[in-house]
Design a protein around this motif. Sequence first.
Motif, PDB file in Angstrom:
ATOM      1  N   LYS A  39      49.013  35.095  32.941  1.00 42.14           N
ATOM      2  CA  LYS A  39      48.970  36.315  33.751  1.00 42.14           C
ATOM      3  C   LYS A  39      47.823  37.227  33.321  1.00 42.14           C
ATOM      4  O   LYS A  39      47.208  37.892  34.157  1.00 42.14           O
ATOM      5  N   LEU A  40      47.520  37.257  32.021  1.00 36.81           N
ATOM      6  CA  LEU A  40      46.399  38.064  31.545  1.00 36.81           C
ATOM      7  C   LEU A  40      45.082  37.547  32.104  1.00 36.81           C
ATOM      8  O   LEU A  40      44.233  38.334  32.560  1.00 36.81           O
ATOM      9  N   VAL A  63      40.893  39.063  38.516  1.00 38.10           N
ATOM     10  CA  VAL A  63      40.961  39.985  39.648  1.00 38.10           C
ATOM     11  C   VAL A  63      40.213  41.279  39.337  1.00 38.10           C
ATOM     12  O   VAL A  63      39.485  41.822  40.184  1.00 38.10           O
ATOM     13  N   ALA A  64      40.354  41.778  38.099  1.00 36.93           N
ATOM     14  CA  ALA A  64      39.658  43.014  37.715  1.00 36.93           C
ATOM     15  C   ALA A  64      38.149  42.821  37.751  1.00 36.93           C
ATOM     16  O   ALA A  64      37.407  43.723  38.188  1.00 36.93           O
ATOM     17  N   LEU A  75      32.937  44.204  43.338  1.00 38.79           N
ATOM     18  CA  LEU A  75      33.040  44.848  44.651  1.00 38.79           C
ATOM     19  C   LEU A  75      32.694  46.327  44.567  1.00 38.79           C
ATOM     20  O   LEU A  75      31.976  46.864  45.427  1.00 38.79           O
ATOM     21  N   ALA A  76      33.183  47.013  43.532  1.00 41.53           N
ATOM     22  CA  ALA A  76      32.895  48.440  43.369  1.00 41.53           C
ATOM     23  C   ALA A  76      31.405  48.672  43.139  1.00 41.53           C
ATOM     24  O   ALA A  76      30.827  49.636  43.664  1.00 41.53           O
ATOM     25  N   LEU A  77      30.766  47.793  42.374  1.00 44.69           N
ATOM     26  CA  LEU A  77      29.325  47.914  42.132  1.00 44.69           C
ATOM     27  C   LEU A  77      28.538  47.777  43.425  1.00 44.69           C
ATOM     28  O   LEU A  77      27.623  48.560  43.710  1.00 44.69           O
ATOM     29  N   ILE A  78      28.907  46.799  44.239  1.00 47.45           N
ATOM     30  CA  ILE A  78      28.188  46.568  45.494  1.00 47.45           C
ATOM     31  C   ILE A  78      28.346  47.747  46.443  1.00 47.45           C
ATOM     32  O   ILE A  78      27.367  48.263  47.012  1.00 47.45           O
ATOM     33  N   VAL A  92      45.704  39.992  46.239  1.00 47.85           N
ATOM     34  CA  VAL A  92      46.395  41.066  45.517  1.00 47.85           C
ATOM     35  C   VAL A  92      47.645  41.502  46.280  1.00 47.85           C
ATOM     36  O   VAL A  92      48.711  41.713  45.691  1.00 47.85           O
ATOM     37  N   VAL A  93      47.526  41.635  47.608  1.00 46.13           N
ATOM     38  CA  VAL A  93      48.683  42.019  48.427  1.00 46.13           C
ATOM     39  C   VAL A  93      49.776  40.961  48.324  1.00 46.13           C
ATOM     40  O   VAL A  93      50.967  41.274  48.168  1.00 46.13           O
TER      41      VAL A  93
END
Length: 347
Positions: A216-217, A223-224, A230-233, A279-280
């Motif tokens: 799980k880790l 995913v992180a 995605l946040a960088l783009i 994630v959903v």
Amino acid sequence: MNFLACASTMILNATPREMDSNRTLDLDEPSTYMLQEWIISPPYTDMKMFLIPPIVCLVAAILVIPSILFVIFSSFSIRQETRYLLLGNALLCDLMYLIFYTLSAILNGANLTLPKYACVLLLFLLAVTYCGGLLTAAAMVLDIFLAILFPLRYVAILPSSRTKKLIVLIWLSSGVFPGIIYLVLMVTQKPALCPMNTCSVPIILVMTLHGDDAVKLCYMLSVAALFLCLALIHGCYIILYLKTRQSGIWESIFSRASVTFLMHHTILFFYFSPLLALVVETLLYLNAVIGLQTGIWMSLTICNVLMVLPKALLPYLYGLRYREISSSLKFIFRMKRLSLVSPVVSP
């Protein structure tokens, strides 16, 4: 000994005290049986329907990606530009991913079991090519960011020689991250009494939710990392819009800048929508909103449709929009057609 016989023998031989002390077995038994039943005898009619999207996407990619790659790497002037080198690397990663994933889907659809190390190699190649495509997409956004904000120093900041080193770094990074995860899992995992042998990516994604803390880790770290990319783009795109909104290039909705911006966001949406859907699905499954079978169907939809669709659309929505590439392809096809229809001169 197969899984069902192994599990039945283990349960019958267990004492009541052992059964009480091992509550994990009681809690996971129905899910484990359902997973193994799906692996052994999947619903073949529905599974064959899920083979159509990867095959169609692979055919669509094969029709155009090799031609674009030939144009990029055969022309000296084109391959000296950073944007074309990055585009070629993205297309190469996408084509390899489609080949490997379609092969995996066909083998699982035919209920053929790969040897353990062949399965590990196939999963590793899938992870490398998928991570390579995402990292190259991030590098393409960074290239546009530098070209617009630093036009005078752009060539000095990112020449073709440095771009080639960046591509090598992308491939190394794409191999290091999955390799570290595999080594961690290999060291931390204990041999299961009744192992389930499968090389299906959707089934493996569901099985990670039944894994131990190490599994799980690794899942959460993966995913992180994707969310960070995605946040960088999107951060680069927001800065680009804020810096250029007063230049007048956004006044017309049909301007080349607006259309290019829309194309970029369309491709990025298709690239990262599988992550959001995954994630959903994980949240719904862990909160018992959906059952195991629904989770498997959702994983199949994510892997066989959402993850392969952008890799088939990228060369059409993005690659062919470059004037140099499209004009070179038209010239090559025109010359080929002329060579086919030209009359043979008799001696």
